[in-house]
Design a protein around this motif. Sequence first.
Motif, mmCIF file in Angstrom:
data_model
loop_
_atom_site.group_PDB
_atom_site.id
_atom_site.type_symbol
_atom_site.label_atom_id
_atom_site.label_comp_id
_atom_site.label_asym_id
_atom_site.label_seq_id
_atom_site.Cartn_x
_atom_site.Cartn_y
_atom_site.Cartn_z
ATOM 1 N N UNK A 1 0.809 -1.216 0.000
ATOM 2 C CA UNK A 1 0.000 0.000 0.000
ATOM 3 C C UNK A 1 0.842 1.265 0.000
ATOM 4 N N UNK A 2 2.011 1.225 0.618
ATOM 5 C CA UNK A 2 2.849 2.417 0.739
ATOM 6 C C UNK A 2 4.041 2.426 -0.210
ATOM 7 N N UNK A 3 3.985 1.588 -1.244
ATOM 8 C CA UNK A 3 5.074 1.534 -2.225
ATOM 9 C C UNK A 3 5.319 2.910 -2.842
ATOM 10 N N UNK A 4 6.604 3.215 -3.050
ATOM 11 C CA UNK A 4 6.971 4.465 -3.716
ATOM 12 C C UNK A 4 8.173 4.213 -4.626
ATOM 13 N N UNK A 5 8.215 4.932 -5.722
ATOM 14 C CA UNK A 5 9.280 4.721 -6.699
ATOM 15 C C UNK A 5 10.444 5.685 -6.539
ATOM 16 N N UNK A 6 10.323 6.673 -5.654
ATOM 17 C CA UNK A 6 11.368 7.700 -5.618
ATOM 18 C C UNK A 6 11.651 8.207 -4.203
ATOM 19 N N UNK A 7 11.870 7.277 -3.284
ATOM 20 C CA UNK A 7 12.207 7.664 -1.912
ATOM 21 C C UNK A 7 13.718 7.747 -1.733
ATOM 22 N N UNK A 8 14.187 8.574 -0.795
ATOM 23 C CA UNK A 8 15.617 8.621 -0.493
ATOM 24 C C UNK A 8 16.111 7.266 0.014
ATOM 25 N N UNK A 9 17.403 7.031 -0.018
ATOM 26 C CA UNK A 9 17.929 5.737 0.421
ATOM 27 C C UNK A 9 17.701 5.515 1.914
ATOM 28 N N UNK A 10 17.430 4.269 2.273
ATOM 29 C CA UNK A 10 17.396 3.907 3.683
ATOM 30 C C UNK A 10 16.042 3.816 4.318
ATOM 31 N N UNK A 11 14.986 4.324 3.690
ATOM 32 C CA UNK A 11 13.692 4.338 4.359
ATOM 33 C C UNK A 11 13.225 2.927 4.713
#
Length: 259
Positions: free
Chosen positions: A109-119
């Motif tokens: 549900x919380x997938x993202x394609x452009x998060x900073x490294x490490x989340x």
Amino acid sequence: MLSGTIDKQFIDLTELAFAWHRQFTAAVGSAEISVGEQFQSVFIDQPWNALRLQQPDLESRFNPIIQAMTVDLQKHRNIKLMAGRQHGDFHASNIMLDQQRIRGVIDWENYSADLPPGFDIFHFVTTYIEGLLEFAADRLDMNLLGFLSQEQPWINLITQRVVQLGQHYGLQPPQVPLLWPLYFLHFFFSASQLRKRGADKSQRFETFLRLRPTRPDRVIRILSLMAYGAALGKAKSQNNPALMQQCQTQIEKLRTLLQ
């Protein structure tokens, strides 16, 4: 179920989980982003505005916290980060493990394609430690609580593991104090979390950011503070003065360490 000590279980599970995760992220790759106005807009301003819209009564308490995060971000302006795909809720309970092999990962549900490294690393480590501490607090296992909150080799292991895992995603150790608080902000204010969050979770989130979760050791101590608080409540319900005093002593010690 992985066998061995708590230390070995943590190492084995993170090895399996992030071997899978590296394959998942490598399929698309990553892109360089710069810490600047756009970065601040996406990872501080937008989630902060979402909070104010939903719960305007919290603004006065959160405003100093957000201002402090903004100041920290300004100190890192123009550094380059590698943004990429992240699951968004990557923790042990969402990993389908069979015969020490990962058969699947659920809850996207919380997938993202452009998060900073490490989340995803921060989320996995935070939720794993939180689960262990909640287990110990629920059973009033003071020995286990003491180990998880104070044992320096255990704390060192967590710290080293975050660094080791982060290297695969271009996450440098000096970037962790900037990005770990931003992970908390992003996760708790994401659209799905706004629906799930109640007053208790809002209070926990506020406690996290107020106590500045900038390093693994601080995250462990914040989680431990909450666990001892839960254990204290249980000891009170059982009318156990000795356990109440033990919990209160550890709470005061943790508060001092977190100052």
